[in-house]
Scaffold this active site. Sequence first.
Site, PDB file in Angstrom:
ATOM      1  CG  ASP A   1      21.641  -3.743  30.610  1.00 11.28           C
ATOM      2  OD1 ASP A   1      21.162  -3.647  29.467  1.00 11.28           O
ATOM      3  OD2 ASP A   1      22.037  -2.773  31.258  1.00 11.28           O
TER       4      ASP A   1
ATOM      5  CG  ASP B   1      19.502  -8.792  28.038  1.00  5.83           C
ATOM      6  OD1 ASP B   1      20.129  -7.887  28.606  1.00  5.83           O
ATOM      7  OD2 ASP B   1      18.401  -8.604  27.467  1.00  5.83           O
TER       8      ASP B   1
END
Length: 290
Positions: free
Chosen positions: A210, A208
């Site tokens: 973040d 991902d």
Amino acid sequence: MTKAVLGIIGGSGLYDLPGLQNVREEHIASPGRAVGCGPIGDIDGLPIVFMSRHDKGHRLSPTDINYRANIDVMKRAGVTDLISLSACGSYKENLPPGTFVIVDQFVDRTHNRATSFFGTGCVAHVSMAHPTAPRLRMRIAEAAEAESIAVARDGTYVCMEGPQFSTLAESLTYKGLGYSVVGMTNLPEAKLAREAELCYATVAMVTDFDCWHPDHDAVTVQDIIRVLMANAEKAARLVARIAKDFPREHEPCPIGSDRALDTAIITAPEARDPELLKKLDAVAGRILNG
């Protein structure tokens, strides 16, 4: 020459190692800490020791992992080169989910972990200027490219305590400092591997962006798991390719990872604690018993 034995530590989503052959389970005692167990086998004839960092079913949080026992067990199992596979968040647009980052630097933001095998009764200071082994990183990069896995050959990994994900302020701070990825596990692992004189490298597998990224501002476990599954398949291919091309004799590390204790122990022999020395028999036996 020393026979090469490759250790693999699997992070989130990697609880076994597909393709491992001639598998046997061994229980290896780590004095005063724990009993480590994990499948030992080979891939393409290369001895492999696999360990699931979070245990089967993801039972252990990043803070609760016994990193000292894990590295000690790897050393006792004869591992010469250790590759850590870890899920992480990205701070860079050009490192999207699915990218593998071969970390060359770390920043330690943990605060609740044992970071050394040494201590009162036997003090040692190893160099961490270059915390990962360059020749091992090169072999990982070549294997990733051979398998058409998107890879960055370097990057800085900031290790936070967890288990909570970052605040927005933390995320923006680390992004602004130019760090590449964030995770919760690879320190003190890298420090302990250096003390154990293992050549160590991290493959940070991006799940991902973040919470700094507007599309990822509320990272959820469910979101991450979807990417973890795809990354796990690529990780298995990566390890198989590394094993196929890996030298069967251990290559000396150009930065001296495998001789890190040559000048590290500062405690005078007569001042050393016998009980601590017993626990250091695998990690520092080459120096202490030499």
